[in-house]
Enzyme design. Sequence first.
Site, PDB file in Angstrom:
ATOM      1  N   GLY A  26      25.126  18.842 -30.445  1.00 58.23           N
ATOM      2  CA  GLY A  26      26.372  18.791 -29.704  1.00 58.23           C
ATOM      3  C   GLY A  26      26.410  19.691 -28.492  1.00 58.23           C
ATOM      4  O   GLY A  26      27.258  19.524 -27.608  1.00 58.23           O
ATOM      5  N   ARG A  27      25.526  20.677 -28.467  1.00 60.26           N
ATOM      6  CA  ARG A  27      25.532  21.589 -27.316  1.00 60.26           C
ATOM      7  C   ARG A  27      24.153  22.198 -27.080  1.00 60.26           C
ATOM      8  O   ARG A  27      24.039  23.320 -26.616  1.00 60.26           O
ATOM      9  CB  ARG A  27      26.562  22.691 -27.519  1.00 60.26           C
TER      10      ARG A  27
ATOM     11  N   ASP B 184      33.192  21.173 -26.795  1.00 62.56           N
ATOM     12  CA  ASP B 184      33.068  21.306 -25.345  1.00 62.56           C
ATOM     13  C   ASP B 184      31.630  21.532 -24.899  1.00 62.56           C
ATOM     14  O   ASP B 184      31.363  21.655 -23.697  1.00 62.56           O
ATOM     15  CB  ASP B 184      33.969  22.445 -24.834  1.00 62.56           C
TER      16      ASP B 184
ATOM     17  N   ARG C 161      16.318  29.142 -26.714  1.00 61.53           N
ATOM     18  CA  ARG C 161      15.669  29.366 -28.002  1.00 61.53           C
ATOM     19  C   ARG C 161      14.264  28.757 -27.994  1.00 61.53           C
ATOM     20  O   ARG C 161      14.005  27.789 -27.286  1.00 61.53           O
ATOM     21  CB  ARG C 161      16.452  28.695 -29.134  1.00 61.53           C
TER      22      ARG C 161
ATOM     23  N   ASP D 260      22.445  20.491 -41.905  1.00 63.39           N
ATOM     24  CA  ASP D 260      21.982  20.405 -40.519  1.00 63.39           C
ATOM     25  C   ASP D 260      21.532  21.768 -40.003  1.00 63.39           C
ATOM     26  O   ASP D 260      20.948  21.850 -38.929  1.00 63.39           O
ATOM     27  CB  ASP D 260      23.085  19.844 -39.609  1.00 63.39           C
TER      28      ASP D 260
HETATM   29  P1  AMP Z   1      27.178  24.477 -36.549  1.00 56.63           P
HETATM   30  O1  AMP Z   1      27.748  24.374 -37.923  1.00 56.63           O
HETATM   31  O2  AMP Z   1      27.692  25.622 -35.744  1.00 56.63           O
HETATM   32  O3  AMP Z   1      25.689  24.458 -36.584  1.00 56.63           O
HETATM   33  O4  AMP Z   1      27.675  23.195 -35.753  1.00 56.63           O
HETATM   34  C1  AMP Z   1      27.645  21.902 -36.272  1.00 56.63           C
HETATM   35  C2  AMP Z   1      27.410  20.901 -35.177  1.00 56.63           C
HETATM   36  O5  AMP Z   1      28.469  20.928 -34.238  1.00 56.63           O
HETATM   37  C3  AMP Z   1      26.125  21.177 -34.417  1.00 56.63           C
HETATM   38  O6  AMP Z   1      25.394  20.017 -34.382  1.00 56.63           O
HETATM   39  C4  AMP Z   1      26.554  21.556 -33.049  1.00 56.63           C
HETATM   40  O7  AMP Z   1      25.731  20.942 -32.092  1.00 56.63           O
HETATM   41  C5  AMP Z   1      27.955  21.038 -32.949  1.00 56.63           C
HETATM   42  N1  AMP Z   1      28.777  21.985 -32.177  1.00 56.63           N
HETATM   43  C6  AMP Z   1      29.150  23.227 -32.518  1.00 56.63           C
HETATM   44  N2  AMP Z   1      29.900  23.780 -31.559  1.00 56.63           N
HETATM   45  C7  AMP Z   1      30.008  22.869 -30.572  1.00 56.63           C
HETATM   46  C8  AMP Z   1      30.663  22.827 -29.307  1.00 56.63           C
HETATM   47  N3  AMP Z   1      31.359  23.853 -28.857  1.00 56.63           N
HETATM   48  N4  AMP Z   1      30.536  21.712 -28.596  1.00 56.63           N
HETATM   49  C9  AMP Z   1      29.852  20.655 -29.031  1.00 56.63           C
HETATM   50  N5  AMP Z   1      29.213  20.625 -30.198  1.00 56.63           N
HETATM   51  C10 AMP Z   1      29.291  21.716 -30.966  1.00 56.63           C
HETATM   52 MG    MG Z   2      24.069  23.899 -36.484  1.00 54.90          MG
END
Ligand code: AMP
Ligand code: MG
Length: 504
Positions: free
Chosen positions: A106-107, A138, A189, A271
């Site tokens: 997502g980012r 975002d 990274r 994930d």
């Molecule tokens: P995480 O649990 O933080 O690893 O996030 C879960 C998913 O949400 C990941 O695939 C990220 O790419 C996506 N994600 C987290 N924060 C954002 C953001 N601000 N904008 C877009 N995608 C996000």
């Molecule tokens: Mg993640």
Amino acid sequence: MYGPLNVPRASHAMFNRLDGLKVCNSFASLPENFYTRLSPHAPGAPHLLHANAQVAALLGLSEAALRTPEFLAVCAGQQPLPGGQTLASVYSGHQFGVWAGQLGDGRAHLLGEVITPQGNWEVQLKGSGRTPYSRMGDGKAVLRSSVREYLVSEAMAGLGIPTTRALALVVSDDPVYRETVETAAVVTRVAPSFVRFGHFEHWARSHDEQKALFDYVVDRFYPECRDPEGGEPASDDAVLLRFLRAVVKRTARLMAQWQLAGFCHGVMNTDNMSILGLTIDYGPYGFMDAFKANHVCNHSDTNGRYAWNAQPAVAHWNLYRLASSLMVLGADGATLGAQIEPYEADFLAAYHAQAADKLGVGAWREGDENLLNDWWGLLHTQAADFTLSFRRLARIEQAPEAFLQLFADQQAARHWLTRYQARLQQDARPADEREQKMDRANPLYVLRNHLAQQAIDAATRGDASEIEQLLTILRDPYTERPGYEAYAALPPDWSQELSVSCSS
Ligand code: AMP
Ligand code: MG
């Protein structure tokens, strides 16, 4: 600017410019539906807050290369990595035990992979803008969590725990809207691969894609799974089972390392599980100060699903999710499940071997399990400091007071010590040898939340000196350094008010 410690000896050419590197992107050779090719969205007026010379050296980049405008432009997402192909990959996963469908990237933007004689390193930006997989997000990352990811990547490497690495930290004044308005940052990274369990889960119902992903990962990272058996080429089934078994082993070992570092990941969704057994996706992680067996580092984890003492079992559960996704390749559930069965034994073998080093007992023996469990019980009831309790155990003869003062009820600590010292008597090993080994197993410095916070506060003012200081000790956290006493001290009271959540 860059500490002299631990710089990997450059056994290959070092380049002063990014375009000297040999770059490809093997992920881009997977079918088109695995990713979207796109450009990152660079934040406004980016500048390089810090670059990591150690990680740069792994890629073959000199310190001079880190000072070039191209380096900043690539790490900010303004320019592609020369020779690379920028893409965002697609993956799904289980979040907090529930199937969540498609989640990412997502980012994050994969820029390509740097080919070195020691292997390839993928380079990925995090916080580099929206992708087709951003859902409601975002695409941005805030400075606070980016500093935390940058620091902990190196802290984990310093502890010898498999992890993704961090090459650069770029900041910008662009506003990012979370609970409050924060500023934007991008972390670059580096890892051999960013493939997660969630990539496999995404293709759980698509045989051809799953096979393509499986072959890609096995060929590159688990080639030994294809070794012939008794002169015959390994069957597809055999390769699949060996692969799963190998992932189980790596994951079990990683969990043992986390537990014995007092590390809590915080968001062990599928994930966020690396197929290579790396620690990946640092968010609301934490190293424990006062030990609490059911410590929950993530403020958003109200049920304590990812508490410290739950982590090994959660990884086990996550491995079953991975295995389920592999059923589409033709193996039956029971056979796949049999590969996961030894997980607990794998975990305990790694956990006991490392616990033996930390306690300074020669080899794990019957009875040591009780000693260790009672140690955890002692630390828990006394809320004793995780890191210093282990560290000061080595000098229990010379400096018992330094150890005992970590415990409110010193009588309880003395009681445990009596048993511990009796156990040490069973090893015919000179005390100084034991102490030295224990010092290599028990870090003096860890990335405590308040230390990370000090670096964040300074970084918010544009000052990277705290990051630099922390990297100096965290890259080799076992060696005591004069001048860094404050970094080895118990946390100040204000650190208890720090709260980290999923918001990043
Ligand atoms: P995480 O649990 O933080 O690893 O996030 C879960 C998913 O949400 C990941 O695939 C990220 O790419 C996506 N994600 C987290 N924060 C954002 C953001 N601000 N904008 C877009 N995608 C996000
Ligand atoms: Mg993640």
